[in-house]
Design a protein around this motif. Structure first.
Motif, PDB file in Angstrom:
ATOM      1  N   LEU A  56       0.848  -1.197   0.000  1.00  0.00           N
ATOM      2  CA  LEU A  56       0.000   0.000   0.000  1.00  0.00           C
ATOM      3  C   LEU A  56       0.884   1.247   0.000  1.00  0.00           C
ATOM      4  CD1 LEU A  56      -2.335  -1.307   2.819  1.00  0.00           C
ATOM      5  CD2 LEU A  56      -2.934  -1.231   0.396  1.00  0.00           C
ATOM      6  N   ASN A  57       0.333   2.311  -0.596  1.00  0.00           N
ATOM      7  CA  ASN A  57       1.118   3.552  -0.588  1.00  0.00           C
ATOM      8  C   ASN A  57       1.053   4.195   0.797  1.00  0.00           C
ATOM      9  OD1 ASN A  57      -1.124   5.507  -0.418  1.00  0.00           O
ATOM     10  ND2 ASN A  57      -1.606   4.802  -2.493  1.00  0.00           N
ATOM     11  N   LYS A  58       1.878   5.199   1.007  1.00  0.00           N
ATOM     12  CA  LYS A  58       2.102   5.755   2.342  1.00  0.00           C
ATOM     13  C   LYS A  58       0.812   6.298   2.966  1.00  0.00           C
ATOM     14  CE  LYS A  58       4.938   9.067   4.829  1.00  0.00           C
ATOM     15  NZ  LYS A  58       5.392  10.476   4.759  1.00  0.00           N
ATOM     16  N   ASP A  59       0.012   7.008   2.169  1.00  0.00           N
ATOM     17  CA  ASP A  59      -1.227   7.620   2.695  1.00  0.00           C
ATOM     18  C   ASP A  59      -2.207   6.551   3.159  1.00  0.00           C
ATOM     19  OD1 ASP A  59      -0.224  10.115   2.200  1.00  0.00           O
ATOM     20  OD2 ASP A  59      -1.213  10.340   0.237  1.00  0.00           O
ATOM     21  N   VAL A  60      -2.365   5.506   2.353  1.00  0.00           N
ATOM     22  CA  VAL A  60      -3.277   4.412   2.704  1.00  0.00           C
ATOM     23  C   VAL A  60      -2.786   3.717   3.960  1.00  0.00           C
ATOM     24  CG1 VAL A  60      -4.332   2.259   1.886  1.00  0.00           C
ATOM     25  CG2 VAL A  60      -3.927   4.139   0.281  1.00  0.00           C
ATOM     26  N   ARG A  61      -1.482   3.502   4.026  1.00  0.00           N
ATOM     27  CA  ARG A  61      -0.871   2.861   5.199  1.00  0.00           C
ATOM     28  C   ARG A  61      -1.165   3.647   6.466  1.00  0.00           C
ATOM     29  NH1 ARG A  61       2.908  -1.108   4.882  1.00  0.00           N
ATOM     30  NH2 ARG A  61       3.701  -0.503   6.903  1.00  0.00           N
ATOM     31  N   GLU A  62      -1.069   4.962   6.368  1.00  0.00           N
ATOM     32  CA  GLU A  62      -1.324   5.808   7.538  1.00  0.00           C
ATOM     33  C   GLU A  62      -2.770   5.670   7.991  1.00  0.00           C
ATOM     34  OE1 GLU A  62      -0.005   9.759   6.646  1.00  0.00           O
ATOM     35  OE2 GLU A  62       2.083   9.251   7.050  1.00  0.00           O
ATOM     36  N   GLY A  63      -3.684   5.571   7.022  1.00  0.00           N
ATOM     37  CA  GLY A  63      -5.100   5.366   7.330  1.00  0.00           C
ATOM     38  C   GLY A  63      -5.318   4.051   8.055  1.00  0.00           C
ATOM     39  N   PHE A  64      -4.656   3.019   7.570  1.00  0.00           N
ATOM     40  CA  PHE A  64      -4.718   1.683   8.193  1.00  0.00           C
ATOM     41  C   PHE A  64      -4.204   1.755   9.627  1.00  0.00           C
ATOM     42  CE2 PHE A  64      -5.310  -1.986   5.124  1.00  0.00           C
ATOM     43  CZ  PHE A  64      -5.935  -1.225   4.141  1.00  0.00           C
ATOM     44  N   GLU A  65      -3.059   2.426   9.796  1.00  0.00           N
ATOM     45  CA  GLU A  65      -2.423   2.492  11.123  1.00  0.00           C
ATOM     46  C   GLU A  65      -3.289   3.267  12.111  1.00  0.00           C
ATOM     47  OE1 GLU A  65       1.428   4.033  10.138  1.00  0.00           O
ATOM     48  OE2 GLU A  65       2.020   2.136   9.234  1.00  0.00           O
ATOM     49  N   ASN A  66      -3.871   4.389  11.643  1.00  0.00           N
ATOM     50  CA  ASN A  66      -4.734   5.188  12.524  1.00  0.00           C
ATOM     51  C   ASN A  66      -5.961   4.388  12.956  1.00  0.00           C
ATOM     52  OD1 ASN A  66      -3.104   7.490  12.485  1.00  0.00           O
ATOM     53  ND2 ASN A  66      -4.082   8.278  10.623  1.00  0.00           N
ATOM     54  N   HIS A  67      -6.491   3.600  12.016  1.00  0.00           N
ATOM     55  CA  HIS A  67      -7.654   2.770  12.325  1.00  0.00           C
ATOM     56  C   HIS A  67      -7.276   1.653  13.300  1.00  0.00           C
ATOM     57  CE1 HIS A  67     -11.539   0.874  11.616  1.00  0.00           C
ATOM     58  NE2 HIS A  67     -10.882  -0.301  11.605  1.00  0.00           N
ATOM     59  N   LEU A  68      -6.084   1.149  13.125  1.00  0.00           N
ATOM     60  CA  LEU A  68      -5.611   0.024  13.943  1.00  0.00           C
ATOM     61  C   LEU A  68      -5.520   0.403  15.420  1.00  0.00           C
ATOM     62  CD1 LEU A  68      -4.696  -2.904  13.307  1.00  0.00           C
ATOM     63  CD2 LEU A  68      -2.359  -2.052  13.303  1.00  0.00           C
ATOM     64  N   TYR A  69      -5.193   1.693  15.698  1.00  0.00           N
ATOM     65  CA  TYR A  69      -5.029   2.133  17.090  1.00  0.00           C
ATOM     66  C   TYR A  69      -6.346   2.043  17.859  1.00  0.00           C
ATOM     67  CZ  TYR A  69      -0.407   3.943  15.898  1.00  0.00           C
ATOM     68  OH  TYR A  69       0.871   4.060  15.502  1.00  0.00           O
ATOM     69  N   GLY A  70      -7.463   2.238  17.124  1.00  0.00           N
ATOM     70  CA  GLY A  70      -8.742   2.316  17.836  1.00  0.00           C
ATOM     71  C   GLY A  70      -9.712   1.189  17.541  1.00  0.00           C
ATOM     72  N   CYS A  71      -9.242   0.141  16.830  1.00  0.00           N
ATOM     73  CA  CYS A  71     -10.169  -0.920  16.439  1.00  0.00           C
ATOM     74  C   CYS A  71      -9.576  -2.283  16.772  1.00  0.00           C
ATOM     75  CB  CYS A  71     -10.502  -0.816  14.953  1.00  0.00           C
ATOM     76  SG  CYS A  71     -11.663  -2.114  14.429  1.00  0.00           S
TER      77      CYS A  71
END
Ligand SMILES: [Zn+2]
Length: 157
Positions: free
Chosen positions: A17-32
């Motif tokens: 995944l590109n960097k922006d998508v990865r960041e979205g994944f990571e942010n979601h991962l913190y709270g889910c």
């Protein structure tokens, strides 16, 4: 809240995944926790795709083979060394060294003292040769004069 599928988490784990998508994944991962679980499953699945050492002996052999290959590549180096050695043995190299040494000795004043030393060493032997030659001529001349003198004395009588 939009959740990510396991396939998406696999893409994340595989770094597809590109960097922006990865960041979205990571942010979601913190709270889910649900996606964290999928993420951990994806990690476990991806790890299982990594090369597994099925046969330790084969693994060791492959490592030894790569070491041997590495060594072979290193053994080729002496050929390069031989080439460079022949360069070091070449006259050009010795000339370069001699030139460099001459410059070094001249600038440090060692060359002058060596030259003086050489002069002091050479001169006596040269003079000795010269004197011995001169002595030979002188002796011959004396001998000739003596013989002439005795001749004159005889004739004068
Ligand atoms: Zn989620």
């Amino acid at each position: 809240m939009k959740h990510y599928s396991k396939e998406e988490w696999l893409k994340y784990v595989k770094n597809e995944l590109n960097k922006d998508v990865r960041e979205g994944f990571e942010n979601h991962l913190y709270g889910c926790d649900q996606c964290l679980d999928l993420y951990l499953q994806a990690v476990a699945e991806e790890e299982s795709h990594l090369p597994i050492i099925l046969n330790e002996a084969d693994f060791t052999d492959s490592i030894m083979a790569s070491i041997a290959e590495y060594k072979n590549n290193h053994i080729e180096r002496p050929q390069v060394r031989k080439k460079s050695k022949s360069f070091y043995q070449s006259a050009l190299f010795h000339y370069s060294i001699a030139a460099a040494m001459t410059i070094l000795l001249m600038t440090t004043g060692v060359f002058q003292s060596i030259t003086k030393y050489a002069e002091n060493v050479q001169s006596p032997s040269f003079k000795e040769k010269e004197t011995s030659m001169t002595e030979g001529i002188v002796n011959k001349t004396f001998a000739w004069m003596d013989s002439l003198e005795t001749k004159n004395k005889k004739e004068g009588k």
